[in-house]
Design a protein around this motif. Structure first.
Motif, mmCIF file in Angstrom:
data_model
loop_
_atom_site.group_PDB
_atom_site.id
_atom_site.type_symbol
_atom_site.label_atom_id
_atom_site.label_comp_id
_atom_site.label_asym_id
_atom_site.label_seq_id
_atom_site.Cartn_x
_atom_site.Cartn_y
_atom_site.Cartn_z
ATOM 1 N N ASP A 55 0.830 -1.213 0.000
ATOM 2 C CA ASP A 55 0.000 0.000 0.000
ATOM 3 C C ASP A 55 0.863 1.261 0.000
ATOM 4 O OD1 ASP A 55 -2.189 -1.670 0.090
ATOM 5 O OD2 ASP A 55 -2.459 -1.492 2.275
ATOM 6 N N THR A 56 1.949 1.240 0.772
ATOM 7 C CA THR A 56 2.856 2.383 0.814
ATOM 8 C C THR A 56 3.523 2.611 -0.534
ATOM 9 O OG1 THR A 56 3.309 2.030 3.178
ATOM 10 C CG2 THR A 56 4.903 3.353 1.936
ATOM 11 N N ILE A 57 3.953 1.527 -1.171
ATOM 12 C CA ILE A 57 4.606 1.632 -2.487
ATOM 13 C C ILE A 57 3.640 2.234 -3.511
ATOM 14 C CG2 ILE A 57 5.545 0.291 -4.407
ATOM 15 C CD1 ILE A 57 6.626 -1.673 -2.240
ATOM 16 N N LYS A 58 2.412 1.782 -3.510
ATOM 17 C CA LYS A 58 1.417 2.313 -4.447
ATOM 18 C C LYS A 58 1.187 3.806 -4.217
ATOM 19 C CE LYS A 58 -1.176 -1.984 -5.244
ATOM 20 N NZ LYS A 58 -2.481 -2.677 -5.046
ATOM 21 N N GLU A 59 1.157 4.207 -2.956
ATOM 22 C CA GLU A 59 0.947 5.619 -2.632
ATOM 23 C C GLU A 59 2.125 6.468 -3.118
ATOM 24 O OE1 GLU A 59 0.120 8.459 1.286
ATOM 25 O OE2 GLU A 59 0.183 6.270 1.478
ATOM 26 N N LEU A 60 3.348 5.981 -2.912
ATOM 27 C CA LEU A 60 4.532 6.719 -3.363
ATOM 28 C C LEU A 60 4.546 6.853 -4.884
ATOM 29 C CD1 LEU A 60 7.291 5.180 -1.044
ATOM 30 C CD2 LEU A 60 6.229 7.442 -0.852
ATOM 31 N N GLU A 61 4.173 5.771 -5.571
ATOM 32 C CA GLU A 61 4.143 5.803 -7.034
ATOM 33 C C GLU A 61 3.080 6.776 -7.531
ATOM 34 O OE1 GLU A 61 5.681 1.253 -8.060
ATOM 35 O OE2 GLU A 61 3.540 1.667 -7.850
ATOM 36 N N SER A 62 1.912 6.761 -6.895
ATOM 37 C CA SER A 62 0.836 7.662 -7.322
ATOM 38 C C SER A 62 1.197 9.131 -7.089
ATOM 39 C CB SER A 62 -0.461 7.319 -6.584
ATOM 40 O OG SER A 62 -0.338 7.590 -5.200
ATOM 41 N N GLN A 63 2.057 9.395 -6.095
ATOM 42 C CA GLN A 63 2.482 10.759 -5.800
ATOM 43 C C GLN A 63 3.696 11.184 -6.618
ATOM 44 O OE1 GLN A 63 3.140 10.631 -1.568
ATOM 45 N NE2 GLN A 63 0.955 10.669 -1.055
ATOM 46 N N GLY A 64 4.175 10.284 -7.483
ATOM 47 C CA GLY A 64 5.313 10.609 -8.342
ATOM 48 C C GLY A 64 6.640 10.704 -7.610
ATOM 49 N N LYS A 65 6.770 10.001 -6.476
ATOM 50 C CA LYS A 65 8.001 10.086 -5.683
ATOM 51 C C LYS A 65 9.040 9.028 -6.069
ATOM 52 C CE LYS A 65 5.855 12.231 -1.642
ATOM 53 N NZ LYS A 65 5.608 12.148 -0.174
ATOM 54 N N LEU A 66 8.702 8.194 -7.049
ATOM 55 C CA LEU A 66 9.642 7.161 -7.476
ATOM 56 C C LEU A 66 9.841 7.219 -9.002
ATOM 57 C CD1 LEU A 66 8.347 4.191 -5.279
ATOM 58 C CD2 LEU A 66 10.562 5.342 -5.033
ATOM 59 N N PRO A 67 10.222 8.353 -9.549
ATOM 60 C CA PRO A 67 10.416 8.434 -11.002
ATOM 61 C C PRO A 67 11.573 7.536 -11.451
ATOM 62 C CG PRO A 67 11.328 10.380 -9.916
ATOM 63 C CD PRO A 67 10.567 9.625 -8.866
ATOM 64 N N GLY A 68 11.298 6.736 -12.465
ATOM 65 C CA GLY A 68 12.335 5.851 -12.985
ATOM 66 C C GLY A 68 12.561 4.599 -12.165
ATOM 67 N N VAL A 69 11.761 4.395 -11.122
ATOM 68 C CA VAL A 69 11.905 3.216 -10.260
ATOM 69 C C VAL A 69 10.599 2.432 -10.258
ATOM 70 C CG1 VAL A 69 12.280 2.377 -7.912
ATOM 71 C CG2 VAL A 69 13.625 4.303 -8.773
ATOM 72 N N ARG A 70 10.694 1.143 -10.558
ATOM 73 C CA ARG A 70 9.535 0.247 -10.458
ATOM 74 C C ARG A 70 9.827 -0.768 -9.370
ATOM 75 N NH1 ARG A 70 9.285 -2.883 -15.170
ATOM 76 N NH2 ARG A 70 7.286 -3.687 -14.459
ATOM 77 N N ILE A 71 8.873 -0.942 -8.457
ATOM 78 C CA ILE A 71 9.021 -1.914 -7.374
ATOM 79 C C ILE A 71 7.945 -2.978 -7.523
ATOM 80 C CG2 ILE A 71 9.091 -2.252 -4.887
ATOM 81 C CD1 ILE A 71 9.786 0.700 -4.577
ATOM 82 N N LEU A 72 8.362 -4.214 -7.636
ATOM 83 C CA LEU A 72 7.443 -5.334 -7.783
ATOM 84 C C LEU A 72 7.654 -6.312 -6.634
ATOM 85 C CD1 LEU A 72 7.864 -6.127 -11.601
ATOM 86 C CD2 LEU A 72 6.170 -4.635 -10.527
ATOM 87 N N THR A 73 6.585 -6.978 -6.199
ATOM 88 C CA THR A 73 6.701 -8.068 -5.241
ATOM 89 C C THR A 73 6.388 -9.369 -5.956
ATOM 90 O OG1 THR A 73 4.391 -7.847 -4.529
ATOM 91 C CG2 THR A 73 6.054 -6.605 -3.294
#
Length: 483
Positions: free
Chosen positions: A334-352
């Motif tokens: 949930d935290t990862i999705k929130e960070l991605e939606s806020q544009g705080k991880l440009p160029g970074v994809r995190i998968l589980t």
């Protein structure tokens, strides 16, 4: 706060009362049972007819070290009886073998799994574990020459194993992976129970095993020291990678693997040519691993200007894959999705991901960098994930603020340490950029070298000698240190 404290103390008191009446219950159950107490262990006429129990009070499929014990025993022609929960797939070498048997423990009721009725769930869980464990060890499985026990958890494993071994004439090896009372202390609600757990673990632990295994030299010394005072021999059995973990250096083979695994399929070409960097971390998603450090480091790496860090080039895109299952997985997703939606991880994809042993080993061999966030609640254990990464030739960035860190990870030789998110950010910037190619290649050579000593060699040298399936002579170049 006080409500949680009282609930914990009541649950602990109930559990201790149950443990105090254990012996009385055991004899009553044996008397009332339609089956007599099973016969004591009698040495088999043929070595291949011997039995050795491997006991895991947890999911066997997620206990690699105990599975490796079983595989090693089976390779020597001895019959292995696995006792534990059957939840995830076991290692392929433990399936379909004539000399490998599984005695599965009964799963918890649904109300335990869902965490309802917290006042009753802790003592009921212990009682449930005791009943199913006692039945499988005393009645279902045949008497064994040796019982190899994973610790933690200690409760109720220690006293059940001690009693069964006494009744059936078995010898016991306790394999100390960590300490249960230090792991318990990482959960705020359960901290009031830590003194009780510590008393139990040390009291039974110092007398239970005919021999003891420790995962590090530091733990070995601690078990024989004034804190534990273990009365029987203690020997270090360092984790070593199994044969399935092998380096992949051929680009064509690496591309084939990346194209096969679903999480890396669409990035395979970019990973091979270095325009996308692949990092991998594995976890049980528990409190002793703070993935907030990784997320903070990735944010700082992805947007250096925003986070006050600097780099000479635009950071290379990262594909970060986190494997494993555990209780804290969903909150982090949930935290990862929130960070991605806020544009705080440009160029970074995190998968589980949850991968088969074969695919996990291949993924490690194809990655650029491994990350370990294991904090060691005791300070003297080591994460097996790092061993697997070295077996696959993968250099590692690992949390380093604990005593035994240097027994496995050599700074600037096969990996590097960090204690904070900014330090991990600096590692990413240094190793994953264009200027880090040579250093990363040097660390990879060190990882391959460290991973060259395999589990079978280490196990034969240590455990094989203890249980008598290997000649007692120590091979040249190896030394078993007893404390």
């Amino acid at each position: 706060m006080w409500g949680s404290f009282l609930l914990s103390m009541l649950a602990g008191a109930f559990t201790i009362i149950f443990l105090a009446f254990f012996v009385r219950f055991t004899f009553w159950a044996a008397k009332r049972s339609r089956h007599a107490i099973p016969s004591r262990y009698v040495p088999a006429a043929k070595p291949e007819d011997e039995h050795i129990q491997i006991l895991v009070l947890g999911d066997i499929g997620r206990s690699p070290r105990m599975q490796y014990h079983a595989i090693s025993v089976a390779k020597h022609g001895i019959h292995v009886d696995l006792i534990g929960y059957k939840e995830t797939a076991r290692h392929p070498e433990l399936i379909g073998k004539e000399n490998v048997s599984l005695y599965a423990l009964s799963p918890y009721p649904e109300w335990i799994a869902w965490g309802t009725l917290p006042l009753l769930s802790i003592p009921y869980k212990v009682i449930h574990q005791f009943c199913t464990l006692y039945y499988q060890m005393m009645y279902a499985a045949p008497a064994a020459q040796w019982i190899i026990i994973q610790n933690p958890p200690s409760i109720p494993t220690f006293h059940v194993a001690m009693f069964v071994a006494w009744v059936r004439g078995s010898k016991v090896i306790v394999d100390w992976h960590n300490y249960g009372h230090t792991l318990l202390s990482t959960t705020l609600l359960l901290r009031p129970l830590v003194p009780i757990y510590r008393w139990y673990e040390k009291g039974f632990g110092r007398r239970l095993g005919n021999a003891n295994l420790a995962v590090t030299d530091a733990m070995c010394r601690q078990l024989k020291g004034p804190s534990f005072k273990v009365e029987t021999p203690v020997v270090t059995l360092h984790d070593r990678p199994a044969a399935v973990f092998q380096p992949i250096t051929d680009p064509k083979e690496r591309f084939a693997v990346l194209s096969r695994i679903g999480e890396t399929k669409k990035d395979a070409t970019n990973i091979i040519d270095g325009t996308v960097r692949l990092i991998v971390s594995s976890t049980s998603w528990t409190a002793d691993e703070d993935f907030g450090i990784l997320l903070d480091a990735l944010m700082a790496y992805a947007a250096p200007a925003v986070h006050g860090t600097s780099t000479t080039d635009n950071p290379a895109p990262i594909l970060a894959i986190i494997t494993g299952k555990g209780p804290q997985k969903q909150p982090y997703i949930d935290t990862i999705k929130e960070l991605e939606s806020q544009g705080k991880l440009p160029g970074v994809r995190i998968l589980t991901a949850w991968l088969s042993t074969r695919d996990y080993a291949a993924l490690l061999a194809c990655a650029d960098l491994g990350v370990s966030l294991h904090k060691s609640s005791s300070g003297v254990d080591l994460p097996m994930k790092v061993v697997d990464m070295f077996g696959a030739g993968l250099p590692v960035a690992a949390y380093s603020a604990f005593e035994s860190f240097g027994e496995l990870i050599k700074e600037d030789v096969n990996g590097c340490g960090f204690e904070t998110a900014p330090q991990l950010t600096e590692v990413f910037q240094r190793l994953l950029g264009v200027d880090g190619v040579k250093e990363l290649a040097r660390l990879k050579k060190g990882a391959i070298s460290e991973g060259s000593l395999r589990w079978d060699e280490e196990w034969d040298r240590v455990v094989g000698r203890i249980i008598g399936v290997v000649d007692s002579c120590i091979p040249a170049g190896g030394q078993t240190q007893l404390y």
